[in-house]
Design a protein around this motif. Structure first.
Motif, PDB file in Angstrom:
ATOM      1  N   ILE A 112       0.842  -1.204   0.000  1.00 46.62           N
ATOM      2  CA  ILE A 112       0.000   0.000   0.000  1.00 46.62           C
ATOM      3  C   ILE A 112       0.873   1.248   0.000  1.00 46.62           C
ATOM      4  O   ILE A 112       0.646   2.188  -0.767  1.00 46.62           O
ATOM      5  N   GLN A 113       1.883   1.271   0.855  1.00 43.38           N
ATOM      6  CA  GLN A 113       2.798   2.412   0.925  1.00 43.38           C
ATOM      7  C   GLN A 113       3.460   2.659  -0.416  1.00 43.38           C
ATOM      8  O   GLN A 113       3.573   3.804  -0.876  1.00 43.38           O
ATOM      9  N   ALA A 114       3.907   1.594  -1.079  1.00 43.71           N
ATOM     10  CA  ALA A 114       4.599   1.729  -2.360  1.00 43.71           C
ATOM     11  C   ALA A 114       3.688   2.320  -3.428  1.00 43.71           C
ATOM     12  O   ALA A 114       4.123   3.158  -4.240  1.00 43.71           O
ATOM     13  N   MET A 162      -6.003   3.147   6.852  1.00 40.46           N
ATOM     14  CA  MET A 162      -7.102   3.995   6.400  1.00 40.46           C
ATOM     15  C   MET A 162      -7.352   5.132   7.382  1.00 40.46           C
ATOM     16  O   MET A 162      -7.636   6.270   6.979  1.00 40.46           O
ATOM     17  N   ASN A 163      -7.250   4.835   8.655  1.00 40.85           N
ATOM     18  CA  ASN A 163      -7.596   5.806   9.697  1.00 40.85           C
ATOM     19  C   ASN A 163      -6.454   6.745  10.056  1.00 40.85           C
ATOM     20  O   ASN A 163      -6.690   7.797  10.651  1.00 40.85           O
ATOM     21  N   THR A 164      -5.218   6.371   9.704  1.00 38.65           N
ATOM     22  CA  THR A 164      -4.065   7.160  10.139  1.00 38.65           C
ATOM     23  C   THR A 164      -3.324   7.865   9.005  1.00 38.65           C
ATOM     24  O   THR A 164      -2.885   9.006   9.167  1.00 38.65           O
ATOM     25  N   GLN A 165      -3.153   7.215   7.853  1.00 38.27           N
ATOM     26  CA  GLN A 165      -2.313   7.780   6.802  1.00 38.27           C
ATOM     27  C   GLN A 165      -3.014   8.062   5.484  1.00 38.27           C
ATOM     28  O   GLN A 165      -2.708   9.046   4.805  1.00 38.27           O
ATOM     29  N   PHE A 166      -3.949   7.215   5.099  1.00 32.37           N
ATOM     30  CA  PHE A 166      -4.440   7.268   3.721  1.00 32.37           C
ATOM     31  C   PHE A 166      -5.954   7.408   3.632  1.00 32.37           C
ATOM     32  O   PHE A 166      -6.585   6.835   2.743  1.00 32.37           O
ATOM     33  N   SER A 167      -6.510   8.193   4.517  1.00 35.70           N
ATOM     34  CA  SER A 167      -7.951   8.428   4.492  1.00 35.70           C
ATOM     35  C   SER A 167      -8.370   9.048   3.164  1.00 35.70           C
ATOM     36  O   SER A 167      -7.754  10.003   2.682  1.00 35.70           O
ATOM     37  N   GLY A 168      -9.391   8.496   2.545  1.00 35.64           N
ATOM     38  CA  GLY A 168      -9.887   9.015   1.276  1.00 35.64           C
ATOM     39  C   GLY A 168      -9.210   8.435   0.055  1.00 35.64           C
ATOM     40  O   GLY A 168      -9.663   8.669  -1.072  1.00 35.64           O
ATOM     41  N   ARG A 169      -8.129   7.671   0.266  1.00 33.98           N
ATOM     42  CA  ARG A 169      -7.435   7.042  -0.864  1.00 33.98           C
ATOM     43  C   ARG A 169      -7.318   5.530  -0.724  1.00 33.98           C
ATOM     44  O   ARG A 169      -7.062   4.834  -1.701  1.00 33.98           O
ATOM     45  N   LEU A 170      -7.481   5.036   0.482  1.00 38.03           N
ATOM     46  CA  LEU A 170      -7.397   3.600   0.746  1.00 38.03           C
ATOM     47  C   LEU A 170      -8.754   3.104   1.231  1.00 38.03           C
ATOM     48  O   LEU A 170      -9.367   3.713   2.116  1.00 38.03           O
ATOM     49  N   PHE A 171      -9.195   1.997   0.637  1.00 42.21           N
ATOM     50  CA  PHE A 171     -10.521   1.473   0.951  1.00 42.21           C
ATOM     51  C   PHE A 171     -10.433  -0.038   1.192  1.00 42.21           C
ATOM     52  O   PHE A 171      -9.517  -0.699   0.697  1.00 42.21           O
ATOM     53  N   LEU A 172     -11.392  -0.550   1.942  1.00 44.01           N
ATOM     54  CA  LEU A 172     -11.380  -1.964   2.319  1.00 44.01           C
ATOM     55  C   LEU A 172     -12.763  -2.564   2.169  1.00 44.01           C
ATOM     56  O   LEU A 172     -13.758  -1.996   2.633  1.00 44.01           O
ATOM     57  N   GLU A 173     -12.823  -3.701   1.499  1.00 43.26           N
ATOM     58  CA  GLU A 173     -14.020  -4.520   1.441  1.00 43.26           C
ATOM     59  C   GLU A 173     -13.661  -5.902   1.983  1.00 43.26           C
ATOM     60  O   GLU A 173     -12.734  -6.547   1.473  1.00 43.26           O
ATOM     61  N   VAL A 174     -14.351  -6.346   3.014  1.00 42.73           N
ATOM     62  CA  VAL A 174     -14.089  -7.659   3.598  1.00 42.73           C
ATOM     63  C   VAL A 174     -15.226  -8.599   3.202  1.00 42.73           C
ATOM     64  O   VAL A 174     -16.391  -8.340   3.509  1.00 42.73           O
ATOM     65  N   ARG A 175     -14.867  -9.664   2.523  1.00 39.10           N
ATOM     66  CA  ARG A 175     -15.856 -10.665   2.122  1.00 39.10           C
ATOM     67  C   ARG A 175     -15.929 -11.766   3.182  1.00 39.10           C
ATOM     68  O   ARG A 175     -14.924 -12.090   3.818  1.00 39.10           O
ATOM     69  N   LYS A 176     -17.098 -12.328   3.337  1.00 38.47           N
ATOM     70  CA  LYS A 176     -17.298 -13.313   4.402  1.00 38.47           C
ATOM     71  C   LYS A 176     -16.649 -14.653   4.110  1.00 38.47           C
ATOM     72  O   LYS A 176     -16.316 -15.390   5.030  1.00 38.47           O
ATOM     73  N   GLU A 177     -16.491 -14.983   2.826  1.00 35.21           N
ATOM     74  CA  GLU A 177     -15.943 -16.289   2.494  1.00 35.21           C
ATOM     75  C   GLU A 177     -14.866 -16.180   1.428  1.00 35.21           C
ATOM     76  O   GLU A 177     -14.841 -15.233   0.653  1.00 35.21           O
ATOM     77  N   LYS A 178     -13.988 -17.156   1.394  1.00 33.91           N
ATOM     78  CA  LYS A 178     -12.915 -17.225   0.410  1.00 33.91           C
ATOM     79  C   LYS A 178     -13.393 -18.134  -0.729  1.00 33.91           C
ATOM     80  O   LYS A 178     -13.354 -19.356  -0.627  1.00 33.91           O
ATOM     81  N   ASP A 179     -13.865 -17.529  -1.816  1.00 33.84           N
ATOM     82  CA  ASP A 179     -14.426 -18.328  -2.899  1.00 33.84           C
ATOM     83  C   ASP A 179     -13.755 -18.046  -4.241  1.00 33.84           C
ATOM     84  O   ASP A 179     -14.362 -18.159  -5.300  1.00 33.84           O
ATOM     85  N   GLY A 180     -12.474 -17.685  -4.194  1.00 34.15           N
ATOM     86  CA  GLY A 180     -11.708 -17.587  -5.427  1.00 34.15           C
ATOM     87  C   GLY A 180     -11.301 -16.178  -5.820  1.00 34.15           C
ATOM     88  O   GLY A 180     -11.984 -15.194  -5.520  1.00 34.15           O
ATOM     89  N   LEU A 181     -10.179 -16.123  -6.512  1.00 32.89           N
ATOM     90  CA  LEU A 181      -9.628 -14.847  -6.976  1.00 32.89           C
ATOM     91  C   LEU A 181     -10.605 -14.106  -7.885  1.00 32.89           C
ATOM     92  O   LEU A 181     -10.776 -12.896  -7.790  1.00 32.89           O
ATOM     93  N   GLY A 182     -11.245 -14.848  -8.783  1.00 35.05           N
ATOM     94  CA  GLY A 182     -12.157 -14.227  -9.731  1.00 35.05           C
ATOM     95  C   GLY A 182     -13.295 -13.502  -9.052  1.00 35.05           C
ATOM     96  O   GLY A 182     -13.624 -12.359  -9.396  1.00 35.05           O
ATOM     97  N   ARG A 183     -13.915 -14.135  -8.058  1.00 40.47           N
ATOM     98  CA  ARG A 183     -15.026 -13.499  -7.360  1.00 40.47           C
ATOM     99  C   ARG A 183     -14.564 -12.268  -6.584  1.00 40.47           C
ATOM    100  O   ARG A 183     -15.299 -11.278  -6.469  1.00 40.47           O
TER     101      ARG A 183
END
Length: 242
Positions: free
Chosen positions: A21-23, A52-73
């Protein structure tokens, strides 16, 4: 409309995630980052939340999915998020530094041309540019791409590449729900569907360096899915069902 979004799917990437992320954030051009995490038990999402809360607010975003169902999804989830948030250029990139973040600038410059809709960071368009893979893995990857070329006729040297940039128009025209592959076969299917729609794809040579931290997600089932998926795609296109 916002410009650049880099989508990075993660599962147990706590050793790499802060550094990648830093890079990206330090690049001369402005790239926002979306992390799509498949509920990593190692705390990857917590590290992202902190950044997100300390350095990159407004430029870094996170979506957490409940299950691991493949790279494509995971990527499709990210593509839909990017469209909803009005990004013009959307990129795929791994979290493990196998893709050099500095090469995002070259992908961006190419994608910013008026006659290019998709750009591929290619390991094989200018020889074989892979570091830290054993010969067996290099040959498997190289000939897998050749196999796809022969079966489909797609004019791309690195059909399995995972370092890719898209213009928004591709996702406006492509039916993401129709994409079947969930593993690394997804990379082949995306390129084939984009090419079959008549979009212009350009390859940019890169040097691919295998990860030094964390665990590879490659396994035999991925190769099987990609091999049989190519035949299915070819048949679907022949009968107008793509």
């Amino acid at each position: 409309m916002k410009q650049n979004l880099v989508i990075i799917p993660t599962y147990n990437e706590c050793e790499n995630i802060a550094d990648i992320i830093q890079a990206v954030m330090e690049l001369p051009s402005l790239f926002d980052v979306l992390i799509v995490d498949d509920s990593s038990p190692d705390g990857t999402a917590k590290i992202v939340e902190n950044l997100m809360n300390t350095q990159f607010s407004g430029r870094l975003f996170l979506e957490v999915r409940k299950e691991k169902d493949g790279l494509g999804r995971a990527y499709i989830h990210g593509f839909k998020w990017a469209m909803l948030h009005n990004y013009q250029f959307i990129y795929e990139m791994d979290a493990d530094f196998s893709h050099n973040p500095k090469d995002l600038e070259r992908l961006y410059a190419t994608l910013n041309q008026p006659n290019v809709e998709m750009v591929v960071g290619s390991r094989y368009s200018n020889g074989v540019n892979v570091i830290n893979w054993d010969m067996k893995r290099v040959l498997l990857s190289f000939f897998a791409s050749k196999y796809v070329q022969i079966i489909t006729g797609i004019p791309i040297h690195d059909t399995t590449a995972g370092f890719v940039g898209y213009k928004r128009i591709i996702f406006e025209k492509l039916d993401l729900e129709a994409i079947h592959s969930i593993g690394y076969g997804f990379q082949v299917e995306m390129k084939y569907r984009v090419w079959a729609k008549g979009f212009n794809i350009v390859e940019v040579p890169i040097i691919f360096t295998d990860r030094t931290k964390g665990q590879s997600k490659m396994h035999g089932g991925i190769i099987k899915e990609a091999a049989f998926g190519v035949l299915r795609l070819k048949m679907m296109n022949m009968f107008g069902k793509l």
